[in-house]
Design an enzyme around this catalytic site. Structure first.
Site, PDB file in Angstrom:
ATOM      1  N   TYR A 103       0.834  -1.198   0.000  1.00  0.00           N
ATOM      2  CA  TYR A 103       0.000   0.000   0.000  1.00  0.00           C
ATOM      3  C   TYR A 103       0.875   1.256   0.000  1.00  0.00           C
ATOM      4  CZ  TYR A 103      -3.637  -3.307   1.529  1.00  0.00           C
ATOM      5  OH  TYR A 103      -4.506  -4.374   1.647  1.00  0.00           O
TER       6      TYR A 103
ATOM      7  N   HIS B 228       0.271 -12.038   1.303  1.00  0.00           N
ATOM      8  CA  HIS B 228      -0.516 -11.145   0.450  1.00  0.00           C
ATOM      9  C   HIS B 228      -0.563 -11.645  -0.995  1.00  0.00           C
ATOM     10  CE1 HIS B 228      -1.468  -6.572  -0.248  1.00  0.00           C
ATOM     11  NE2 HIS B 228      -2.511  -7.346  -0.431  1.00  0.00           N
TER      12      HIS B 228
END
Length: 324
Positions: free
Chosen positions: A54, A140
């Site tokens: 992010y 992830h």
């Protein structure tokens, strides 16, 4: 496998997904990002999720700076592993907009599922966050790289981190139902983050992921419950974004029907979207995003709104959600 009673974290039922403070979709100043996090905290949110992905570490840095001002025992913190951040040799002053983040692309993401790579990811996240104790570590999007390699190397490395007390719990975060179900059945996971696959609009995770979690005692965090914002307002827009493209006709028709049922019961569509996943016993938390303080305040109110059982019964009767 872990049983729900043995799960070491008391995950709050509402969390904040901090991709927006990593400048997802639009740039925020440090002050704007702080105001968003402040609104989340003041609204009672005590679970915060982030990732190196992010904003190429910006989300972790901003979230960490904020949470350092709060008592450590008052919140649950998760981040993710699998992508290391390394200098981008091709940096020419551009932005990471190919990944929807408005940050300089002076770093690049490098997949690494090795034991050393997973440990390095955790240590580097701690450094960016400025917080030593990370409660929960997700792998992830492993299917975007190599799910078999994740099962052979990454998950065992994460299991060792948990055994060593480096993290309290481990899991996987993914938008792909098959990958989630495979990981639940093949690794010893505590919690999984199901992104966009168990929402009021669509429930592919109900076919295999939820049964796998019931069999193994694995908890679920539901993320992307607004399906890219489609469910975030009472009056959905036909030109709304759906993940990485346009909304298919069949999903638009389904969305119109869902909105009509919610209106019949006087329930705001976003409130139903936030609370729907929690109707499943395995779902312990719903994580919402947001780039404006008012969004966080509103979402907290929607999460606390009393919704009549008749709404869920009506939606199930219309075959818009699974029957209880």
């Amino acid at each position: 496998m872990s049983s729900p009673e043995a799960f070491p974290l008391g995950i709050p039922s509402l969390g904040y997904g901090a991709a927006n403070v990593g400048n997802l979709f639009r740039a925020l100043s440090d002050d704007e990002a702080w105001a968003v996090l402040d609104a989340a905290w003041d609204s009672g949110i005590r679970y915060f999720d982030t990732a190196p992905h992010y904003g190429l570490g910006l989300s972790e840095r901003r979230l960490g700076a904020f949470l350092q001002t709060k008592p450590r025992d008052e919140f649950v913190l998760s981040t993710k592993a699998g992508r290391l951040l390394r200098p981008n040799p091709g940096f020419a002053g551009g932005l990471d907009t190919a990944n929807e983040f408005h940050v300089p692309d002076d770093l690049q993401r490098v997949w690494d599922f090795s034991s050393d790579g997973i440990r390095a990811s955790l240590e580097e996240s701690r450094e960016r966050l400025g917080i030593e104790r990370i409660d929960l570590l997700y792998l992830h999007d492993p299917e975007r790289h190599d799910l078999d390699l994740a099962l052979a190397e990454a998950f065992p490395a994460m299991e060792q981190l948990r055994a060593d007390g480096e993290v309290a719990a481990i899991g996987i975060g993914s938008m792909v139902a098959d990958a989630l179900a495979t990981a639940v059945r093949s690794a010893d996971l505590d919690l999984i983050m199901v992104a966009g696959r168990y929402t009021l609009l669509e429930q592919p995770a109900a076919v295999d992921v939820l049964p796998a979690c019931r069999e193994t005692g694995t908890g679920i965090v539901a993320a992307s419950v607004f399906n890219s914002g489609l469910l975030a307002s009472n009056e959905p827009r036909r030109d709304g974004r759906y993940e990485y493209g346009q909304l298919p006709d069949e999903l638009w028709d389904r969305l119109v029907r869902i909105a009509a049922v919610c209106a019949d019961h006087g329930v705001p569509l976003p409130a139903a979207a936030i609370q729907f996943p929690l109707q499943a016993a395995a779902v312990q938390s719903v994580v919402v995003g947001g780039s404006r303080p008012a969004q966080l305040q509103q979402n907290a109110e929607y999460a606390a709104l009393e919704i009549p059982a008749a709404l869920w019964e009506h939606l199930a009767a219309e075959r818009l959600i699974p029957a209880a």
